[in-house]
Scaffold this motif. Structure first.
Motif, PDB file in Angstrom:
ATOM      1  N   ARG A 192       0.793  -0.977   0.097  1.00  0.00           N
ATOM      2  CA  ARG A 192       0.160   0.060   0.093  1.00  0.00           C
ATOM      3  C   ARG A 192       0.592   1.382  -0.030  1.00  0.00           C
ATOM      4  O   ARG A 192       0.724   2.166  -0.719  1.00  0.00           O
ATOM      5  N   ASP A 193       1.788   1.288   0.947  1.00  0.00           N
ATOM      6  CA  ASP A 193       2.768   2.297   1.036  1.00  0.00           C
ATOM      7  C   ASP A 193       3.635   2.717  -0.438  1.00  0.00           C
ATOM      8  O   ASP A 193       3.657   3.880  -0.824  1.00  0.00           O
ATOM      9  N   ASN A 212       0.819   3.528  -3.404  1.00  0.00           N
ATOM     10  CA  ASN A 212       0.439   5.079  -3.324  1.00  0.00           C
ATOM     11  C   ASN A 212       1.180   6.101  -3.412  1.00  0.00           C
ATOM     12  O   ASN A 212       1.055   6.990  -3.845  1.00  0.00           O
ATOM     13  N   LEU A 220       1.337   5.886  -7.491  1.00  0.00           N
ATOM     14  CA  LEU A 220       0.034   6.795  -7.731  1.00  0.00           C
ATOM     15  C   LEU A 220       0.252   8.207  -7.179  1.00  0.00           C
ATOM     16  O   LEU A 220      -0.509   9.083  -7.454  1.00  0.00           O
ATOM     17  N   ARG A 221       1.188   8.252  -6.236  1.00  0.00           N
ATOM     18  CA  ARG A 221       1.497   9.840  -5.652  1.00  0.00           C
ATOM     19  C   ARG A 221       0.100  10.297  -5.088  1.00  0.00           C
ATOM     20  O   ARG A 221      -0.335  11.255  -5.406  1.00  0.00           O
ATOM     21  N   ARG A 222      -0.393   9.515  -3.949  1.00  0.00           N
ATOM     22  CA  ARG A 222      -1.785  10.027  -3.394  1.00  0.00           C
ATOM     23  C   ARG A 222      -1.216   9.400  -1.812  1.00  0.00           C
ATOM     24  O   ARG A 222      -0.353   8.934  -1.452  1.00  0.00           O
ATOM     25  N   LEU A 253      -1.065   7.733   1.626  1.00  0.00           N
ATOM     26  CA  LEU A 253      -0.450   6.313   1.835  1.00  0.00           C
ATOM     27  C   LEU A 253      -1.831   5.495   2.377  1.00  0.00           C
ATOM     28  O   LEU A 253      -1.508   4.322   2.138  1.00  0.00           O
ATOM     29  N   ASP A 254      -2.471   5.849   2.947  1.00  0.00           N
ATOM     30  CA  ASP A 254      -3.795   4.992   3.457  1.00  0.00           C
ATOM     31  C   ASP A 254      -4.959   4.596   2.500  1.00  0.00           C
ATOM     32  O   ASP A 254      -6.019   4.189   2.980  1.00  0.00           O
ATOM     33  N   HIS A 255      -4.877   5.245   1.435  1.00  0.00           N
ATOM     34  CA  HIS A 255      -5.928   4.903   0.399  1.00  0.00           C
ATOM     35  C   HIS A 255      -5.905   3.482   0.004  1.00  0.00           C
ATOM     36  O   HIS A 255      -4.960   2.906  -0.156  1.00  0.00           O
ATOM     37  N   LEU A 279      -6.353  -0.030  -1.629  1.00  0.00           N
ATOM     38  CA  LEU A 279      -6.005  -0.708  -3.137  1.00  0.00           C
ATOM     39  C   LEU A 279      -7.131  -1.771  -3.487  1.00  0.00           C
ATOM     40  O   LEU A 279      -7.463  -2.565  -2.496  1.00  0.00           O
TER      41      LEU A 279
END
Length: 184
Positions: free
Chosen positions: A43-44, A47, A51-53, A55-57, A59
């Motif tokens: 995830r880290d 993201n 994806l440069r968003r 980190l807790d977004h 997946l």
């Protein structure tokens, strides 16, 4: 499929370009970014670097219908939409890179009728690693449009943290030594 599943098992991020382009807000399996969900840093890495968003977004996880029935607590039926689902305790360790604290993640059920090559890859990957699915994102660079052509896919790969591009039976890799090594 053997080589691609080995690359995924080694932690590589794979761009998957197979067949005709998908239409709609999500990739149905022909224009995808795939990676291993069993690494706790997935995830880290995805993201933050790809994806440069935030980190807790969450997946999304791609599963075959059989794998979904086996590892999810509730049934997911819609093949073209993302649905939140809770993963069974027995599979939580194998999917730790995509799960939140409550063992929930977005699920994408991949049907053989819509993406036969991706279903074959999911089955080969599960046979190799015992991990039931793969992180499944749309093949696009940081908020850009879908990579609809091979040229756009190559551009997306070389301008991002994607390691390997699979187009039909061809592999395009950034790392010369990875290309020359024996990956079984």
């Amino acid at each position: 499929l053997t080589r691609v599943s080995a690359l995924l098992a080694r932690g590589r991020v794979v761009a998957w370009l197979q067949g005709a382009v998908d239409f709609g807000p999500r990739s149905a399996g022909s224009r995808s970014i795939l990676c291993d969900p069993s690494n706790r840093y997935t995830r880290d890495n995805v993201n933050g670097y790809l994806l440069r968003r935030a980190l807790d977004h969450p997946l999304p996880l791609a599963l075959t219908p059989e794998a979904a029935a086996e590892c999810l607590e509730s049934a997911c039926a819609a093949p073209f939409t993302l649905q939140e689902a809770r993963v069974r305790d027995s599979f939580a360790d194998k999917l730790k890179g995509v799960l939140d604290a409550s063992r929930v993640c977005p699920i994408h059920i991949v049907q053989r009728a819509h993406a036969p090559e991706l279903v074959d890859l999911l089955e080969a990957y599960r046979q190799r690693t015992q991990v039931p699915g793969l992180v499944h994102l749309t093949l696009a660079s940081g908020g850009g449009p879908l990579a609809g052509t091979p040229r756009a896919a190559v551009r997306t790969m070389f301008s991002s943290a994607i390691d390997v591009l699979v187009m039909g039976r061809f592999l395009v890799m950034k790392d010369y030594w990875l290309l020359r090594s024996q990956v079984d």
